[in-house]
Motif scaffolding. Structure first.
Motif, PDB file in Angstrom:
ATOM      1  N   UNK A 104     -25.203 -57.597  24.700  1.00  0.00           N
ATOM      2  CA  UNK A 104     -25.501 -58.410  23.517  1.00  0.00           C
ATOM      3  C   UNK A 104     -26.991 -58.382  23.205  1.00  0.00           C
ATOM      4  N   UNK A 105     -27.825 -58.381  24.264  1.00  0.00           N
ATOM      5  CA  UNK A 105     -29.276 -58.347  24.066  1.00  0.00           C
ATOM      6  C   UNK A 105     -29.732 -57.032  23.446  1.00  0.00           C
ATOM      7  N   UNK A 106     -28.964 -55.991  23.639  1.00  0.00           N
ATOM      8  CA  UNK A 106     -29.269 -54.705  23.018  1.00  0.00           C
ATOM      9  C   UNK A 106     -28.784 -54.658  21.572  1.00  0.00           C
ATOM     10  N   UNK A 107     -27.562 -55.133  21.350  1.00  0.00           N
ATOM     11  CA  UNK A 107     -26.920 -54.959  20.043  1.00  0.00           C
ATOM     12  C   UNK A 107     -27.373 -55.966  18.982  1.00  0.00           C
ATOM     13  N   UNK A 108     -27.434 -57.241  19.342  1.00  0.00           N
ATOM     14  CA  UNK A 108     -27.684 -58.262  18.316  1.00  0.00           C
ATOM     15  C   UNK A 108     -29.076 -58.194  17.703  1.00  0.00           C
ATOM     16  N   UNK A 109     -30.137 -57.944  18.479  1.00  0.00           N
ATOM     17  CA  UNK A 109     -31.431 -57.779  17.820  1.00  0.00           C
ATOM     18  C   UNK A 109     -31.443 -56.606  16.840  1.00  0.00           C
ATOM     19  N   UNK A 110     -30.727 -55.531  17.184  1.00  0.00           N
ATOM     20  CA  UNK A 110     -30.642 -54.384  16.268  1.00  0.00           C
ATOM     21  C   UNK A 110     -29.920 -54.779  14.988  1.00  0.00           C
ATOM     22  N   UNK A 111     -28.837 -55.545  15.128  1.00  0.00           N
ATOM     23  CA  UNK A 111     -28.099 -55.999  13.945  1.00  0.00           C
ATOM     24  C   UNK A 111     -28.955 -56.939  13.106  1.00  0.00           C
ATOM     25  N   UNK A 112     -29.720 -57.792  13.769  1.00  0.00           N
ATOM     26  CA  UNK A 112     -30.586 -58.744  13.058  1.00  0.00           C
ATOM     27  C   UNK A 112     -31.688 -58.013  12.300  1.00  0.00           C
ATOM     28  N   UNK A 113     -32.217 -56.968  12.915  1.00  0.00           N
ATOM     29  CA  UNK A 113     -33.247 -56.162  12.249  1.00  0.00           C
ATOM     30  C   UNK A 113     -32.685 -55.493  10.996  1.00  0.00           C
ATOM     31  N   UNK A 114     -31.476 -54.951  11.103  1.00  0.00           N
ATOM     32  CA  UNK A 114     -30.838 -54.328   9.938  1.00  0.00           C
ATOM     33  C   UNK A 114     -30.544 -55.361   8.861  1.00  0.00           C
ATOM     34  N   UNK A 115     -30.097 -56.542   9.292  1.00  0.00           N
ATOM     35  CA  UNK A 115     -29.754 -57.595   8.331  1.00  0.00           C
ATOM     36  C   UNK A 115     -30.956 -58.019   7.504  1.00  0.00           C
ATOM     37  N   UNK A 116     -32.148 -57.987   8.107  1.00  0.00           N
ATOM     38  CA  UNK A 116     -33.359 -58.390   7.386  1.00  0.00           C
ATOM     39  C   UNK A 116     -33.671 -57.464   6.224  1.00  0.00           C
ATOM     40  N   UNK A 117     -33.134 -56.250   6.269  1.00  0.00           N
ATOM     41  CA  UNK A 117     -33.375 -55.312   5.169  1.00  0.00           C
ATOM     42  C   UNK A 117     -32.158 -55.124   4.280  1.00  0.00           C
ATOM     43  N   UNK A 118     -30.970 -55.494   4.782  1.00  0.00           N
ATOM     44  CA  UNK A 118     -29.754 -55.185   4.041  1.00  0.00           C
ATOM     45  C   UNK A 118     -29.015 -56.388   3.466  1.00  0.00           C
ATOM     46  N   UNK A 158     -25.518 -56.782   8.648  1.00  0.00           N
ATOM     47  CA  UNK A 158     -26.187 -55.543   9.052  1.00  0.00           C
ATOM     48  C   UNK A 158     -25.657 -54.352   8.270  1.00  0.00           C
ATOM     49  N   UNK A 159     -24.461 -54.514   7.691  1.00  0.00           N
ATOM     50  CA  UNK A 159     -23.864 -53.429   6.927  1.00  0.00           C
ATOM     51  C   UNK A 159     -23.242 -52.344   7.782  1.00  0.00           C
ATOM     52  N   UNK A 160     -23.159 -52.576   9.097  1.00  0.00           N
ATOM     53  CA  UNK A 160     -22.591 -51.593  10.016  1.00  0.00           C
ATOM     54  C   UNK A 160     -21.326 -52.184  10.631  1.00  0.00           C
ATOM     55  N   UNK A 161     -20.164 -51.696  10.206  1.00  0.00           N
ATOM     56  CA  UNK A 161     -18.894 -52.264  10.651  1.00  0.00           C
ATOM     57  C   UNK A 161     -18.673 -52.095  12.148  1.00  0.00           C
ATOM     58  N   UNK A 162     -19.089 -50.962  12.692  1.00  0.00           N
ATOM     59  CA  UNK A 162     -18.910 -50.722  14.122  1.00  0.00           C
ATOM     60  C   UNK A 162     -19.745 -51.715  14.928  1.00  0.00           C
ATOM     61  N   UNK A 199     -35.035 -67.170  13.191  1.00  0.00           N
ATOM     62  CA  UNK A 199     -34.323 -65.930  12.858  1.00  0.00           C
ATOM     63  C   UNK A 199     -34.010 -65.895  11.371  1.00  0.00           C
ATOM     64  N   UNK A 200     -33.491 -67.007  10.864  1.00  0.00           N
ATOM     65  CA  UNK A 200     -33.125 -67.085   9.451  1.00  0.00           C
ATOM     66  C   UNK A 200     -34.360 -66.908   8.564  1.00  0.00           C
ATOM     67  N   UNK A 201     -35.465 -67.552   8.942  1.00  0.00           N
ATOM     68  CA  UNK A 201     -36.699 -67.456   8.152  1.00  0.00           C
ATOM     69  C   UNK A 201     -37.218 -66.021   8.122  1.00  0.00           C
ATOM     70  N   UNK A 202     -37.120 -65.309   9.241  1.00  0.00           N
ATOM     71  CA  UNK A 202     -37.587 -63.918   9.297  1.00  0.00           C
ATOM     72  C   UNK A 202     -36.725 -63.014   8.424  1.00  0.00           C
ATOM     73  N   UNK A 203     -35.409 -63.256   8.443  1.00  0.00           N
ATOM     74  CA  UNK A 203     -34.511 -62.481   7.580  1.00  0.00           C
ATOM     75  C   UNK A 203     -34.814 -62.780   6.117  1.00  0.00           C
ATOM     76  N   UNK A 204     -35.011 -64.051   5.836  1.00  0.00           N
ATOM     77  CA  UNK A 204     -35.298 -64.495   4.469  1.00  0.00           C
ATOM     78  C   UNK A 204     -36.591 -63.864   3.956  1.00  0.00           C
ATOM     79  N   UNK A 205     -37.564 -63.699   4.854  1.00  0.00           N
ATOM     80  CA  UNK A 205     -38.862 -63.131   4.478  1.00  0.00           C
ATOM     81  C   UNK A 205     -38.842 -61.605   4.485  1.00  0.00           C
ATOM     82  N   UNK A 206     -37.692 -61.026   4.812  1.00  0.00           N
ATOM     83  CA  UNK A 206     -37.539 -59.559   4.873  1.00  0.00           C
ATOM     84  C   UNK A 206     -38.540 -58.960   5.860  1.00  0.00           C
ATOM     85  N   UNK A 207     -38.580 -59.572   7.066  1.00  0.00           N
ATOM     86  CA  UNK A 207     -39.447 -59.097   8.136  1.00  0.00           C
ATOM     87  C   UNK A 207     -38.572 -58.629   9.302  1.00  0.00           C
ATOM     88  N   UNK A 208     -38.088 -57.387   9.265  1.00  0.00           N
ATOM     89  CA  UNK A 208     -37.141 -56.917  10.274  1.00  0.00           C
ATOM     90  C   UNK A 208     -37.665 -56.954  11.708  1.00  0.00           C
TER      91      UNK A 208
END
Length: 239
Positions: A104-118, A158-162, A199-208
Motif C-alpha cells: 500500500x505504501x508503494x501504490x497509494x502515493x503513486x495513485x495520489x500523485x497521479x490524482x493531483x494531475x488527473x 488516478x485514472x488507472x483502473x488497474x 493530502x486533499x489540499x495538495x491535490x487541490x493545488x495540483x502539486x503532485x
C-alpha cells in the motif's frame, strides 16, 4: 503448473488453450463460447477437462456461465479480474498485514500523485465532501469508513483502473489495522484528519510531489505503528 514427471495436467492444458484463444482475439470480451462438444473437438480436449477448465475460469471471473444460455467471456475489466485479490487478502492477519501495508505504501502515493494531475475539479469537490461528512468527534469506525472512501476516491481519480483495483483489493486486512490503531494509539484520529486535509489540499493545488509525500507519510504512520506493536524491525525508508 506441472504434475509428476513434468506432464501438464489436462485441466491446466485446457485452461491454457482457452486463454490462448482469448489472447489471440478468437474470443473477444462478451463473446459466447462455441458449444462444448465443438470446442472440445476443436481444442483436442475431452469434454470433462474442458468442463473443469470452464469452471476454473469462471471462478476467477474470466468466463461467465449462464444457465440455459451458454458460456461467455466476461468484460475482462481490471476490477473484475482483480476481484479475487479481495478474497485472498482477507485470510491474512497479524504479521502478514505488514506486507500488505508495504504494498500500500508503494501504490497509494503513486495513485495520489497521479490524482493531483488527473482529477477533475468536480472530483476534487467530491473529495472535499467526503472529508466534510465527518463530525467534530467521529467514532473510530466512522473515521475508518471515511478513510476508506477518501482513499478509494483518490485511487479512482488516478485514472488507472488497474491501480485502483489493486488498492481497493488491499482494503480488507489494512482496515482492521487502522481500527486497531485508532483504538489504541493516542492522537491517531487527529493525525489522520490532519493528513487527509493535507493530502486533499495538495491535490487541490495540483502539486503532485507534495500530494505523494503526504500520502507516504500518512500510510507509513500506520505501518510504523503496527511494526512497533508487533515488535517487528522498521523497514528502511523507500524500501
Amino acid at each position: 503448473m506441472f504434475g509428476a514427471g513434468g506432464v501438464v495436467p489436462v485441466t491446466d492444458e485446457a485452461i491454457e488453450k482457452i486463454k490462448a484463444m482469448i489472447v489471440r482475439g478468437e474470443l473477444a470480451p462478451g463473446a459466447r463460447l462455441p458449444r462444448e462438444a465443438d470446442l472440445a473437438e476443436r481444442l483436442g480436449l475431452s469434454r470433462n477437462s474442458l468442463r473443469e477448465a470452464v469452471r476454473a475460469l469462471s471462478l476467477i471471473r474470466v468466463l461467465d456461465v449462464r444457465q440455459g444460455d451458454g458460456t461467455y467471456v466476461t468484460s475482462l475489466a481490471p476490477d473484475l479480474l482483480l476481484d479475487a485479490i479481495r478474497f485472498v487478502v482477507d485470510f491474512h492477519q497479524g504479521d502478514a498485514v505488514l506486507q500488505f501495508l508495504e504494498v500500500r505504501r508503494v501504490l497509494e502515493p503513486a495513485a495520489t500523485e497521479l490524482a493531483a494531475t488527473r482529477m477533475t475539479d468536480e472530483e476534487i469537490a467530491g473529495l472535499r465532501r467526503i472529508l466534510a461528512e465527518l463530525g467534530d468527534s467521529p467514532s473510530v469506525e466512522a473515521l475508518v469508513a471515511n478513510d476508506l472512501r477518501f482513499h478509494s476516491h483518490i485511487a479512482a481519480g488516478s485514472g488507472n483502473q488497474v491501480l485502483c483495483s489493486l488498492i481497493d483489493g488491499l482494503a480488507g486486512p489494512t482496515t482492521r489495522a487502522r481500527i486497531w490503531r485508532g483504538l489504541t494509539q493516542e492522537g491517531a484520529l487527529r493525525r489522520t484528519r490532519e493528513q487527509h486535509e493535507a493530502i486533499c489540499a495538495a491535490i487541490e493545488a495540483r502539486q503532485p510531489g507534495l500530494a505523494r509525500a503526504w500520502a507516504t507519510v500518512h500510510i507509513a504512520g500506520v505501518e510504523e505503528w503496527l511494526r512497533n506493536t508487533l515488535g517487528e524491525p522498521e523497514s528502511e525508508p523507500g524500501s
